[in-house]
Motif scaffolding. Structure first.
Motif, PDB file in Angstrom:
ATOM      1  N   LEU A 257       7.205   9.582  -0.924  1.00 15.56           N
ATOM      2  CA  LEU A 257       6.148   8.607  -0.661  1.00 15.56           C
ATOM      3  C   LEU A 257       6.704   7.548   0.270  1.00 15.56           C
ATOM      4  CD1 LEU A 257       4.504   7.804  -4.155  1.00 15.56           C
ATOM      5  CD2 LEU A 257       3.391   8.919  -2.210  1.00 15.56           C
ATOM      6  N   ARG A 258       5.834   6.937   1.053  1.00 20.96           N
ATOM      7  CA  ARG A 258       6.250   5.793   1.855  1.00 20.96           C
ATOM      8  C   ARG A 258       5.364   4.608   1.505  1.00 20.96           C
ATOM      9  NH1 ARG A 258       6.495   4.593   8.368  1.00 20.96           N
ATOM     10  NH2 ARG A 258       4.226   4.451   8.116  1.00 20.96           N
TER      11      ARG A 258
ATOM     12  N   LEU B  80       6.845  -4.205   6.308  1.00 20.49           N
ATOM     13  CA  LEU B  80       8.032  -3.751   5.592  1.00 20.49           C
ATOM     14  C   LEU B  80       7.727  -2.375   5.022  1.00 20.49           C
ATOM     15  CD1 LEU B  80      10.824  -4.497   4.209  1.00 20.49           C
ATOM     16  CD2 LEU B  80       9.431  -5.252   2.265  1.00 20.49           C
ATOM     17  N   TYR B  81       8.721  -1.488   5.026  1.00 16.03           N
ATOM     18  CA  TYR B  81       8.525  -0.129   4.525  1.00 16.03           C
ATOM     19  C   TYR B  81       9.575   0.214   3.464  1.00 16.03           C
ATOM     20  CZ  TYR B  81       5.821   0.365   8.845  1.00 16.03           C
ATOM     21  OH  TYR B  81       4.921   0.193   9.859  1.00 16.03           O
ATOM     22  N   LEU B  82       9.204   1.179   2.622  1.00 18.88           N
ATOM     23  CA  LEU B  82      10.171   1.795   1.718  1.00 18.88           C
ATOM     24  C   LEU B  82       9.882   3.290   1.717  1.00 18.88           C
ATOM     25  CD1 LEU B  82      12.530   1.263  -0.258  1.00 18.88           C
ATOM     26  CD2 LEU B  82      10.831   1.377  -2.112  1.00 18.88           C
ATOM     27  N   GLN B  83      10.745   4.056   2.359  1.00 20.48           N
ATOM     28  CA  GLN B  83      10.632   5.517   2.345  1.00 20.48           C
ATOM     29  C   GLN B  83      11.366   6.021   1.111  1.00 20.48           C
ATOM     30  OE1 GLN B  83       8.995   7.715   4.484  1.00 20.48           O
ATOM     31  NE2 GLN B  83       9.572   9.237   2.945  1.00 20.48           N
ATOM     32  N   MET B  84      10.656   6.738   0.260  1.00 20.62           N
ATOM     33  CA  MET B  84      11.216   7.227  -0.998  1.00 20.62           C
ATOM     34  C   MET B  84      11.203   8.750  -0.994  1.00 20.62           C
ATOM     35  SD  MET B  84       9.463   4.551  -3.685  1.00 20.62           S
ATOM     36  CE  MET B  84       7.821   5.220  -3.461  1.00 20.62           C
ATOM     37  N   ASN B  85      12.383   9.341  -1.030  1.00 20.14           N
ATOM     38  CA  ASN B  85      12.530  10.797  -1.051  1.00 20.14           C
ATOM     39  C   ASN B  85      13.177  11.236  -2.361  1.00 20.14           C
ATOM     40  OD1 ASN B  85      11.573  10.884   1.635  1.00 20.14           O
ATOM     41  ND2 ASN B  85      13.647  10.633   2.443  1.00 20.14           N
ATOM     42  N   SER B  86      13.065  12.513  -2.653  1.00 21.36           N
ATOM     43  CA  SER B  86      13.667  13.082  -3.867  1.00 21.36           C
ATOM     44  C   SER B  86      13.313  12.249  -5.092  1.00 21.36           C
ATOM     45  CB  SER B  86      15.196  13.170  -3.706  1.00 21.36           C
ATOM     46  OG  SER B  86      15.541  13.944  -2.575  1.00 21.36           O
ATOM     47  N   LEU B  87      12.044  11.952  -5.227  1.00 21.55           N
ATOM     48  CA  LEU B  87      11.600  11.075  -6.315  1.00 21.55           C
ATOM     49  C   LEU B  87      11.837  11.723  -7.679  1.00 21.55           C
ATOM     50  CD1 LEU B  87       8.434   9.667  -4.609  1.00 21.55           C
ATOM     51  CD2 LEU B  87      10.229   8.269  -5.640  1.00 21.55           C
TER      52      LEU B  87
ATOM     53  N   SER C 247       0.853  -1.176   0.000  1.00 24.41           N
ATOM     54  CA  SER C 247       0.000   0.000   0.000  1.00 24.41           C
ATOM     55  C   SER C 247       0.894   1.233   0.000  1.00 24.41           C
ATOM     56  CB  SER C 247      -0.935   0.011   1.210  1.00 24.41           C
ATOM     57  OG  SER C 247      -0.188   0.041   2.408  1.00 24.41           O
ATOM     58  N   GLY C 248       0.288   2.386  -0.314  1.00 26.24           N
ATOM     59  CA  GLY C 248       1.026   3.637  -0.220  1.00 26.24           C
ATOM     60  C   GLY C 248       1.471   4.236  -1.529  1.00 26.24           C
ATOM     61  N   GLY C 249       1.209   3.581  -2.636  1.00 25.25           N
ATOM     62  CA  GLY C 249       1.584   4.159  -3.919  1.00 25.25           C
ATOM     63  C   GLY C 249       0.704   5.344  -4.271  1.00 25.25           C
ATOM     64  N   GLY C 250       1.064   6.031  -5.354  1.00 23.92           N
ATOM     65  CA  GLY C 250       0.264   7.165  -5.788  1.00 23.92           C
ATOM     66  C   GLY C 250       0.999   8.027  -6.778  1.00 23.92           C
ATOM     67  N   LEU C 251       0.447   9.213  -7.005  1.00 21.69           N
ATOM     68  CA  LEU C 251       1.022  10.189  -7.930  1.00 21.69           C
ATOM     69  C   LEU C 251       1.696  11.288  -7.125  1.00 21.69           C
ATOM     70  CD1 LEU C 251       1.316  11.486 -10.772  1.00 21.69           C
ATOM     71  CD2 LEU C 251      -0.952  12.504 -10.402  1.00 21.69           C
ATOM     72  N   VAL C 252       2.934  11.618  -7.479  1.00 25.09           N
ATOM     73  CA  VAL C 252       3.674  12.645  -6.758  1.00 25.09           C
ATOM     74  C   VAL C 252       4.528  13.420  -7.756  1.00 25.09           C
ATOM     75  CG1 VAL C 252       5.611  11.085  -6.243  1.00 25.09           C
ATOM     76  CG2 VAL C 252       5.178  13.052  -4.755  1.00 25.09           C
TER      77      VAL C 252
ATOM     78  N   GLN D 134       1.190   1.050  -7.680  1.00 22.28           N
ATOM     79  CA  GLN D 134       1.699   1.956  -8.704  1.00 22.28           C
ATOM     80  C   GLN D 134       2.275   3.217  -8.082  1.00 22.28           C
ATOM     81  OE1 GLN D 134       1.708   1.644 -12.276  1.00 22.28           O
ATOM     82  NE2 GLN D 134       2.999   3.482 -12.104  1.00 22.28           N
ATOM     83  N   VAL D 135       3.470   3.582  -8.505  1.00 21.66           N
ATOM     84  CA  VAL D 135       4.088   4.851  -8.146  1.00 21.66           C
ATOM     85  C   VAL D 135       4.328   5.623  -9.440  1.00 21.66           C
ATOM     86  CG1 VAL D 135       6.143   5.973  -7.213  1.00 21.66           C
ATOM     87  CG2 VAL D 135       5.167   3.983  -6.045  1.00 21.66           C
ATOM     88  N   THR D 136       3.770   6.829  -9.514  1.00 22.64           N
ATOM     89  CA  THR D 136       3.944   7.671 -10.693  1.00 22.64           C
ATOM     90  C   THR D 136       4.522   9.008 -10.261  1.00 22.64           C
ATOM     91  OG1 THR D 136       2.039   6.628 -11.769  1.00 22.64           O
ATOM     92  CG2 THR D 136       2.814   8.725 -12.675  1.00 22.64           C
ATOM     93  N   VAL D 137       5.645   9.377 -10.861  1.00 21.27           N
ATOM     94  CA  VAL D 137       6.322  10.630 -10.534  1.00 21.27           C
ATOM     95  C   VAL D 137       6.240  11.539 -11.755  1.00 21.27           C
ATOM     96  CG1 VAL D 137       8.435  11.709  -9.703  1.00 21.27           C
ATOM     97  CG2 VAL D 137       7.876   9.359  -9.023  1.00 21.27           C
ATOM     98  N   SER D 138       5.588  12.664 -11.598  1.00 20.49           N
ATOM     99  CA  SER D 138       5.434  13.607 -12.717  1.00 20.49           C
ATOM    100  C   SER D 138       6.569  14.626 -12.711  1.00 20.49           C
ATOM    101  CB  SER D 138       4.088  14.310 -12.631  1.00 20.49           C
ATOM    102  OG  SER D 138       4.018  15.084 -11.451  1.00 20.49           O
ATOM    103  N   SER D 139       6.937  15.067 -13.899  1.00 18.91           N
ATOM    104  CA  SER D 139       8.042  16.033 -14.011  1.00 18.91           C
ATOM    105  C   SER D 139       7.544  17.465 -13.959  1.00 18.91           C
ATOM    106  CB  SER D 139       8.797  15.799 -15.320  1.00 18.91           C
ATOM    107  OG  SER D 139       7.905  15.892 -16.406  1.00 18.91           O
TER     108      SER D 139
END
Length: 118
Positions: free
Chosen positions: A18-19, A76-83, A7-12, A113-118
């Motif tokens: 995101l975590r 289990l976690y995954l902290q994602m910064n500076s995507l 869980s925790g995906g999304g658009l950023v 799904q993790v989506t990173v927009s520019s």
């Protein structure tokens, strides 16, 4: 067999955070990992953590992503910064041996799904 659910995906936007979380039905001495698959590409390793806390990251996420596990919560976690836009993919958690090879993991979640927009 171990059951996993992400869980925790999304658009950023690029530069954001995101975590991801992964609920694991039974924590054991298995290693746990995060993998990702972008459209048209093979599934690749992102980060893995062993039962004793040892971690390994793929080069492209070092210094930006942090993998961790909470044994009390079986999570289990995954902290994602500076995507970055190139981080866009479906992210999967998995349980198996402590290696970076996809084929060494025999239990998988459904992906988020993790989506990173520019």
């Amino acid at each position: 067999q171990v059951q996993l659910a992400e869980s925790g995906g999304g658009l950023v936007q690029a530069g954001g955070s995101l975590r991801l979380s992964c609920a694991v039905s039974a924590f054991s001495l298995s290693a746990l990992g995060w993998f990702r698959q972008a459209p048209g590409k093979e599934r690749e390793f992102v980060a893995i953590i062993n039962w004793n806390g040892a971690t390994t990251y793929t080069t492209s996420v070092k210094g930006r992503f942090t993998i961790s596990r909470d044994n009390a919560k079986n999570t289990l976690y995954l902290q994602m910064n500076s995507l970055k836009p190139e981080d866009t993919a479906v992210y999967y958690c998995a349980a198996g041996r402590y290696t970076i090879r996809v084929t060494d993991y025999d239990s998988w979640g459904q992906g988020t799904q993790v989506t990173v927009s520019s």
